[in-house]
Design a protein around this motif. Structure first.
Motif, PDB file in Angstrom:
ATOM      1  N   ASP A 284       0.767  -1.273  -0.031  1.00  0.00           N
ATOM      2  CA  ASP A 284       0.183   0.064  -0.514  1.00  0.00           C
ATOM      3  C   ASP A 284       1.144   1.082  -0.001  1.00  0.00           C
ATOM      4  O   ASP A 284       1.041   1.669  -1.266  1.00  0.00           O
ATOM      5  CB  ASP A 284      -0.906  -0.250   1.051  1.00  0.00           C
ATOM      6  N   GLU A 285       0.994   1.756   1.428  1.00  0.00           N
ATOM      7  CA  GLU A 285       1.767   2.961   1.210  1.00  0.00           C
ATOM      8  C   GLU A 285       3.614   2.830   1.667  1.00  0.00           C
ATOM      9  O   GLU A 285       3.980   3.616   2.496  1.00  0.00           O
ATOM     10  CB  GLU A 285       1.138   4.093   2.275  1.00  0.00           C
ATOM     11  N   GLY A 286       4.099   1.595   2.209  1.00  0.00           N
ATOM     12  CA  GLY A 286       5.233   1.292   2.680  1.00  0.00           C
ATOM     13  C   GLY A 286       5.560   1.327   4.361  1.00  0.00           C
ATOM     14  O   GLY A 286       6.680   0.541   4.288  1.00  0.00           O
ATOM     15  N   SER A 291       1.185  -3.767   3.370  1.00  0.00           N
ATOM     16  CA  SER A 291       1.585  -5.010   2.216  1.00  0.00           C
ATOM     17  C   SER A 291       0.353  -6.741   2.562  1.00  0.00           C
ATOM     18  O   SER A 291       0.100  -6.736   3.693  1.00  0.00           O
ATOM     19  CB  SER A 291       2.538  -5.386   2.235  1.00  0.00           C
ATOM     20  N   ASP A 315       7.215  -2.866   1.409  1.00  0.00           N
ATOM     21  CA  ASP A 315       7.178  -2.648   0.017  1.00  0.00           C
ATOM     22  C   ASP A 315       6.940  -3.495  -0.626  1.00  0.00           C
ATOM     23  O   ASP A 315       6.614  -3.538  -1.674  1.00  0.00           O
ATOM     24  CB  ASP A 315       8.264  -1.924  -0.668  1.00  0.00           C
ATOM     25  N   SER A 348      11.081  -5.497  -4.402  1.00  0.00           N
ATOM     26  CA  SER A 348       9.826  -5.117  -4.131  1.00  0.00           C
ATOM     27  C   SER A 348       8.762  -4.963  -4.408  1.00  0.00           C
ATOM     28  O   SER A 348       9.035  -4.717  -5.875  1.00  0.00           O
ATOM     29  CB  SER A 348       9.955  -3.197  -3.310  1.00  0.00           C
ATOM     30  N   ASP A 349       7.709  -5.017  -4.810  1.00  0.00           N
ATOM     31  CA  ASP A 349       6.417  -4.334  -5.380  1.00  0.00           C
ATOM     32  C   ASP A 349       6.569  -3.027  -5.201  1.00  0.00           C
ATOM     33  O   ASP A 349       6.329  -1.946  -7.137  1.00  0.00           O
ATOM     34  CB  ASP A 349       5.646  -5.036  -5.205  1.00  0.00           C
ATOM     35  N   ARG A 350       5.984  -2.414  -4.203  1.00  0.00           N
ATOM     36  CA  ARG A 350       6.592  -0.627  -4.736  1.00  0.00           C
ATOM     37  C   ARG A 350       8.135  -0.333  -4.677  1.00  0.00           C
ATOM     38  O   ARG A 350       9.025  -0.968  -4.086  1.00  0.00           O
ATOM     39  CB  ARG A 350       5.888   0.009  -3.326  1.00  0.00           C
TER      40      ARG A 350
END
Length: 399
Positions: A284-286, A291, A315, A348-350
């Motif tokens: 989402d926002e780290g 996550s 992340d 990491s996805d983010r």
């Protein structure tokens, strides 16, 4: 009512006077684990033994069983997560003596109901599993109902009020022996010509503030397709695809939404096995624990065996992996011999940062009632965690 269900299952299993069939349950495991991990001056050396014993009694559609387990450390130069200081790497197999299962089941061709302490392993165990690799495997105090009204259609619903964890009876703090709560696992699946299509909902509501301050409570909804197609007399193709979305649930103070994706395929030809896949645990926002998480899954099966990603980082994770293996029905005195190698690239996805890479190797075979296996994991860190190497030598025996 919960106590009554557990007590009833245990009493039914312990007193099978009218049973038509009584079966002893006995199994044992010996495992040596060696861990080298950067950041520790000393390696971990663990030689642990586990024994399970019980009895299963059946009469008509009724089956009751009770089973206890004990784990001991013969060599204990490791941190078990509960005792002592973490001066050596973690090997999550603390000593333990406990009731493993106590359940009562009614089962017909179209209906099954199971009450008591039991194993629950759904689909590929990504969301809900038994965690069988650990010496003290995960079980559930639950009621489970499975219904097959017509051929190919199955509904599977469980309500679990307690999760008995791998930490055993001496668990404490964030590593509790049991996590109480109101958990609902619901699957509806249908067998299609291209594979089994499953819709699922997993509602995890944990009541233990010591376990991440309720931040592992979540609701996950998704769909999964898994199938196998025979290509020839010696070749077959397996595949699976899955999507899910997850958000906070119950008393979880976080506010988040994260997505999950999986694409996986495998080709088997005359004993050779080739596989590849891509799994994404979104963020989402780290923020920590926002996550996509799998607090009740058999996480050792996924994203490498070095245990670096059991909890999804803030992340998220992208896991691109491939595998190659070969199997023999028999090799000398051994049956079901398997050799396997797998490679993972983690990002990491983010923000898409390279976490690291991991190599996994496995050799196994069965000699009589004993399964022997050698397993190795080598994680090379880039921007996440530390270099870690794990080696396992394991013997499993079952009556």
């Amino acid at each position: 009512m919960r106590s009554m269900l557990l007590a009833g299952a245990a009493l039914a299993a312990a007193a099978p006077a009218c049973a038509q069939d009584i079966k002893p349950l006995v199994e044992a495991r010996a495992r040596y684990e060696h861990v080298e991990q950067d950041g520790f001056a000393e390696d971990a050396e663990a030689l642990t033994l586990r024994v399970r014993a019980g009895v299963q009694a059946s009469t008509g559609p009724w089956t009751a069983l009770v089973e206890a387990q004990g784990t001991m450390a013969v060599v204990d130069d490791f941190y078990d997560g509960l005792h002592g200081s973490a001066t050596r790497p973690l090997v999550a197999d603390p000593e333990n003596v406990a009731l493993y299962r106590a359940q009562l089941q009614y089962k017909t061709k179209a209906f099954a109901a199971t009450a008591g302490r039991q194993r629950i392993a759904l689909e590929d165990e990504r969301f809900v599993g038994n965690g069988p690799f650990r010496q003290n495997a995960q079980t559930f105090d639950a009621v489970r109902v499975e219904l097959t009204p017509i051929k190919g259609l199955k509904a599977d619903v469980s309500y679990a009020w307690s999760v008995r964890t791998i930490w055993g009876v001496e668990g404490t703090g964030a590593r509790q022996p049991a996590i109480r709560g109101d958990n609902i696992f619901a699957n509806l699946s249908y067998a299609t010509p291209v594979g089994t299509l499953t819709g699922f909902a997993y509602l995890i509501d944990q009541d233990e503030a010591a376990v991440q301050g309720y931040r592992l409570s979540s609701q996950s909804y998704g769909v999964r397709l898994a199938g196998v197609q025979k290509l020839s007399a010696v070749a077959k193709l397996s595949y699976q695809a899955s999507y899910a979305t997850q958000s906070e649930y119950g008393r979880n103070p976080n506010d988040y939404r994260a997505d999950y994706y999986l694409l996986d395929a495998g080709l088997e030809v005359s004993g050779f096995k080739l596989g590849a896949g891509y799994e994404v645990l979104g963020a989402d926002e780290g923020v920590a624990l926002t996550s996509f998480q799998f607090p009740l899954g058999t996480n050792f099966k996924f994203q490498g065996w070095a245990d670096k990603l059991l909890t999804t980082p803030p992340d998220g994770v992208r896991d691109l992996y491939g595998s190659l293996g070969y199997g023999w029905k028999a090799a000398g005195p051994f049956k079901g011999v398997t050799l396997q190698a797998a490679y993972h690239r983690f990002e990491s996805d983010r923000l898409v940062r390279h976490y690291g890479d991991e190599l996994n190797l496995l050799a196994s075979g069965k000699l009589g009632k004993t399964t022997l296996s050698v397993r190795y994991a080598d994680y090379h860190a880039d921007l996440f965690a530390t270099d870690t190497r794990r080696l396992w030598l394991q013997l499993d025996w079952a009556l």
